[in-house]
Each structure stands twice: as C-alpha cells, then as structure tokens.
Design a protein around this motif. Structure first.
Motif, PDB file in Angstrom:
ATOM      1  N   LEU A 289       0.818  -1.212   0.000  1.00  0.00           N
ATOM      2  CA  LEU A 289       0.000   0.000   0.000  1.00  0.00           C
ATOM      3  C   LEU A 289       0.851   1.262   0.000  1.00  0.00           C
ATOM      4  CD1 LEU A 289      -2.860  -0.984   2.469  1.00  0.00           C
ATOM      5  CD2 LEU A 289      -2.933  -0.929  -0.033  1.00  0.00           C
ATOM      6  N   VAL A 290       2.105   1.171   0.418  1.00  0.00           N
ATOM      7  CA  VAL A 290       3.014   2.317   0.337  1.00  0.00           C
ATOM      8  C   VAL A 290       3.400   2.531  -1.120  1.00  0.00           C
ATOM      9  CG1 VAL A 290       5.204   3.307   1.092  1.00  0.00           C
ATOM     10  CG2 VAL A 290       3.882   1.853   2.651  1.00  0.00           C
ATOM     11  N   ILE A 291       3.873   1.471  -1.745  1.00  0.00           N
ATOM     12  CA  ILE A 291       4.071   1.401  -3.198  1.00  0.00           C
ATOM     13  C   ILE A 291       4.175  -0.068  -3.530  1.00  0.00           C
ATOM     14  CG2 ILE A 291       6.594   1.647  -3.068  1.00  0.00           C
ATOM     15  CD1 ILE A 291       6.371   3.206  -5.781  1.00  0.00           C
ATOM     16  N   ASP A 292       3.496  -0.490  -4.571  1.00  0.00           N
ATOM     17  CA  ASP A 292       3.469  -1.902  -4.933  1.00  0.00           C
ATOM     18  C   ASP A 292       4.713  -2.234  -5.747  1.00  0.00           C
ATOM     19  OD1 ASP A 292       2.905  -4.485  -5.949  1.00  0.00           O
ATOM     20  OD2 ASP A 292       0.750  -4.088  -5.813  1.00  0.00           O
TER      21      ASP A 292
ATOM     22  N   SER B 215      -0.080   1.312  -8.934  1.00  0.00           N
ATOM     23  CA  SER B 215       1.185   1.411  -8.201  1.00  0.00           C
ATOM     24  C   SER B 215       0.958   1.828  -6.755  1.00  0.00           C
ATOM     25  CB  SER B 215       2.120   2.406  -8.889  1.00  0.00           C
ATOM     26  OG  SER B 215       3.259   2.669  -8.103  1.00  0.00           O
ATOM     27  N   ILE B 216       0.158   2.863  -6.542  1.00  0.00           N
ATOM     28  CA  ILE B 216      -0.169   3.363  -5.197  1.00  0.00           C
ATOM     29  C   ILE B 216      -1.678   3.551  -5.158  1.00  0.00           C
ATOM     30  CG2 ILE B 216       0.193   5.168  -3.489  1.00  0.00           C
ATOM     31  CD1 ILE B 216       2.897   5.761  -4.789  1.00  0.00           C
ATOM     32  N   LEU B 217      -2.356   2.609  -4.524  1.00  0.00           N
ATOM     33  CA  LEU B 217      -3.817   2.590  -4.562  1.00  0.00           C
ATOM     34  C   LEU B 217      -4.439   3.562  -3.568  1.00  0.00           C
ATOM     35  CD1 LEU B 217      -4.461  -1.256  -4.748  1.00  0.00           C
ATOM     36  CD2 LEU B 217      -4.671   0.398  -6.614  1.00  0.00           C
ATOM     37  N   GLU B 218      -5.514   4.213  -3.995  1.00  0.00           N
ATOM     38  CA  GLU B 218      -6.314   5.035  -3.093  1.00  0.00           C
ATOM     39  C   GLU B 218      -7.399   4.191  -2.416  1.00  0.00           C
ATOM     40  OE1 GLU B 218      -7.836   8.416  -5.179  1.00  0.00           O
ATOM     41  OE2 GLU B 218      -5.909   9.474  -5.097  1.00  0.00           O
ATOM     42  N   ILE B 219      -7.860   3.149  -3.094  1.00  0.00           N
ATOM     43  CA  ILE B 219      -8.857   2.218  -2.553  1.00  0.00           C
ATOM     44  C   ILE B 219      -8.414   0.810  -2.900  1.00  0.00           C
ATOM     45  CG2 ILE B 219     -11.272   1.489  -2.558  1.00  0.00           C
ATOM     46  CD1 ILE B 219     -12.036   4.274  -3.511  1.00  0.00           C
ATOM     47  N   SER B 220      -8.450  -0.104  -1.915  1.00  0.00           N
ATOM     48  CA  SER B 220      -8.090  -1.495  -2.163  1.00  0.00           C
ATOM     49  C   SER B 220      -9.155  -2.407  -1.576  1.00  0.00           C
ATOM     50  CB  SER B 220      -6.724  -1.814  -1.540  1.00  0.00           C
ATOM     51  OG  SER B 220      -6.350  -3.151  -1.824  1.00  0.00           O
ATOM     52  N   ASP B 221      -9.779  -3.191  -2.418  1.00  0.00           N
ATOM     53  CA  ASP B 221     -10.854  -4.116  -2.023  1.00  0.00           C
ATOM     54  C   ASP B 221     -11.864  -3.425  -1.112  1.00  0.00           C
ATOM     55  OD1 ASP B 221     -12.276  -6.467  -1.993  1.00  0.00           O
ATOM     56  OD2 ASP B 221     -11.017  -7.464  -0.510  1.00  0.00           O
ATOM     57  N   GLY B 222     -12.277  -2.237  -1.514  1.00  0.00           N
ATOM     58  CA  GLY B 222     -13.308  -1.503  -0.796  1.00  0.00           C
ATOM     59  C   GLY B 222     -12.825  -0.652   0.356  1.00  0.00           C
ATOM     60  N   THR B 223     -11.544  -0.716   0.702  1.00  0.00           N
ATOM     61  CA  THR B 223     -11.003   0.060   1.821  1.00  0.00           C
ATOM     62  C   THR B 223     -10.270   1.294   1.298  1.00  0.00           C
ATOM     63  OG1 THR B 223     -10.741  -1.892   3.232  1.00  0.00           O
ATOM     64  CG2 THR B 223      -9.402   0.031   3.772  1.00  0.00           C
ATOM     65  N   VAL B 224     -10.677   2.458   1.769  1.00  0.00           N
ATOM     66  CA  VAL B 224     -10.007   3.703   1.387  1.00  0.00           C
ATOM     67  C   VAL B 224      -8.675   3.793   2.117  1.00  0.00           C
ATOM     68  CG1 VAL B 224     -10.133   6.228   1.460  1.00  0.00           C
ATOM     69  CG2 VAL B 224     -12.184   4.872   0.927  1.00  0.00           C
ATOM     70  N   ILE B 225      -7.618   4.208   1.409  1.00  0.00           N
ATOM     71  CA  ILE B 225      -6.284   4.374   1.984  1.00  0.00           C
ATOM     72  C   ILE B 225      -6.042   5.878   2.147  1.00  0.00           C
ATOM     73  CG2 ILE B 225      -3.877   3.674   1.840  1.00  0.00           C
ATOM     74  CD1 ILE B 225      -5.978   1.349   1.561  1.00  0.00           C
TER      75      ILE B 225
END
Length: 274
Positions: free
Chosen positions: A96-99, A109-119
């Motif tokens: 989540l920091v950088i893939d 590369s750097i997700l704002e949302i992953s599997d429904g979870t906001v980062i």
C-alpha cells in the motif's frame, strides 16, 4: 538491467527521506550465496509502513489484511529458499506504500482504494511523493533482484525465476476455488510443467493464469526480470487461507517444493539453462 531500472524508474530526490536511519531496509536477501540458480522473490512480503507515513491513516488490522501484504507468502518463500539452497529477495514494506510488482506511475502502483477500503494516506498523492516512495522502496528492491540474477550469471549458470504470492479466497464478493495458480505469458517452460505437477496432488485445484493472468501485463517483477530476459519463470499464487498457520505453510510449501524440484531439474537439463 540495474542501469535500466535507475534510468527508467528512479526519480529526483525529494528533500525528506522516506525511511529513518533506524528503520529496516527496503529489501532483504536470504541465502544470497545459494548454490541452486533458482531465484525466489516475494514482492509483498511485509505489511510494514515507514514511520513518516503514519500507517497511511489505517488501523493495524487493515494493514494485516491481504490488502497490505501477501499473507503467508514470505514464510513459504523462506522455506523454499532453505529447501533448494536458493537465494530469495523480499520486499521490506507494504504494497500500500508502493506496490513493488506494479510499474511506478501506473494506476495500481499506489492505490487510493483497495478491495473496498479507502487508503487515506494515498488520497490525492502528488507526483513528488509518489517519486519519493519509488526511489526509497521500489528501485532498491528491484536492483537487489537484478544483482542476484547477475551473480548467478557470473558463475556460468543460467537463472530460473519464481515469484511467490498469495491471494484472498474472496474478492469483490466472488469466491476463488484455486489452491494454487501459475501465471505466465509467452514462455511455457516453467509454468506448464509446474501446473501439471501440482495438479497431480489429489483434490488440489490449480489455476492456469488464475486467479489473475500474466497476459494482462499487470505484474512488473516477472516481466521485467525474467520474461524480457528469456529466463524460465512463473509467478506462483497460493490461496492465503491455506497458509495462515505453520501447519498450512509447511504443507503447501512442501507441495510446491515437490513440484518445483522436478521442474527445476528438467529446466537445468535444457540447452542454455544449467
């Protein structure tokens, strides 16, 4: 290859370092002098976040989910490195920091949302911050992989490449039945016999380019280090609920190791692979 990474991916240095001096490095190498020319990688080995990023605004329980790392994958990789006396390279920080398995600058590369979870710590990220993360974490990790591959070539051997990952049993509401998946694109030398060997285990469901397909060119590591260089390779996925505890890790790492043993032996007998 190292210079290509530096030229293509390394951004200008930002004023503040991402990692403090006391924090772990961006990668680690286990068994660097291993005698088998099988290079193992674990792109999502850790759910750690640099202190400067304050957990990206997430609770620890979210970082410890599959969105933060590949659960069980690092332990499987270590067990394989020991079994084969092979080098293994592990990323040091959360995807989540950088893939480390996505090209910097890409949408994933750097997700704002992953599997429904906001980062929260990734929302509205400016290019300078994305570049700082790439310079601190992504580039050193891939330079380490390139260095291990080159050290094998210097011995006169041709490397073989296996990237170890895990996947969640359910994504976006859909169940995923596979125990293992082998991902590959144009070169079948490693993946096809590996799939066959894994399927020989009774009751084991093995995906051929499932639950993802390498032909979608979503992954960076295998394509950059192996496919582009003509190195026999496969990206191996293991369903994470199978490798959440020591017994599961041992069972499925040994199953994968048994399959890899024959595949690696056969590959080393091919012309140009030793």
């Amino acid at each position: 290859m190292r210079s290509e990474i530096e030229t293509a991916e390394r951004p200008p240095t930002r004023h503040a370092p991402l990692l403090a001096d006391h924090e772990p490095p961006p990668y680690c190498i286990v068994n660097a002098a291993g005698r088998t020319p099988l290079v193992l990688t674990c792109d999502h080995a850790s759910h750690a976040v640099p202190e400067s990023l304050g957990n990206l605004g997430l609770a620890s329980r979210d970082l410890e989910r599959h969105i933060g790392w590949d659960i069980g994958a690092a332990e499987v990789t270590r067990r394989l490195a020991e079994r084969f006396d092979a080098p293994a390279v592990f990323s040091g920080y959360s995807r989540l920091v950088i893939d480390c398995n996505r090209k910097p600058g890409s949408e994933t590369s750097i997700l704002e949302i992953s599997d429904g979870t906001v980062i929260p710590g990734n929302l509205g990220l400016d290019p300078a911050e994305a570049a700082r993360r790439a310079e601190a974490l992504f580039t050193p990790y891939h330079q380490a992989i390139a260095s291990v591959l080159e050290s094998i070539r210097r011995t006169g051997s041709a490397p073989i490449f296996a990237a170890i990952h895990s996947f969640t049993p359910k994504l976006n509401g859909s169940a995923r039945p596979w125990h293992f998946g082998a991902l590959w694109d144009q070169d079948p030398r490693m993946a096809r016999p590996l799939i066959k060997a894994l399927r020989a285990n009774p009751g084991v469901v093995v995906g051929d380019n499932e639950p993802y397909s390498a032909r979608d060119h979503f992954d960076f590591s295998q394509e950059f280090h192996a496919s582009s260089a003509g190195i026999p390779s496969a990206l191996v996925e293991i369903r994470e609920d199978l490798i959440r505890d020591r017994a599961g890790i041992e069972l499925y790492a040994d199953m994968l190791g048994d399959a890899l043993a024959g595949v690696v032996a056969d590959l080393r007998s091919l012309p140009g692979v030793s």
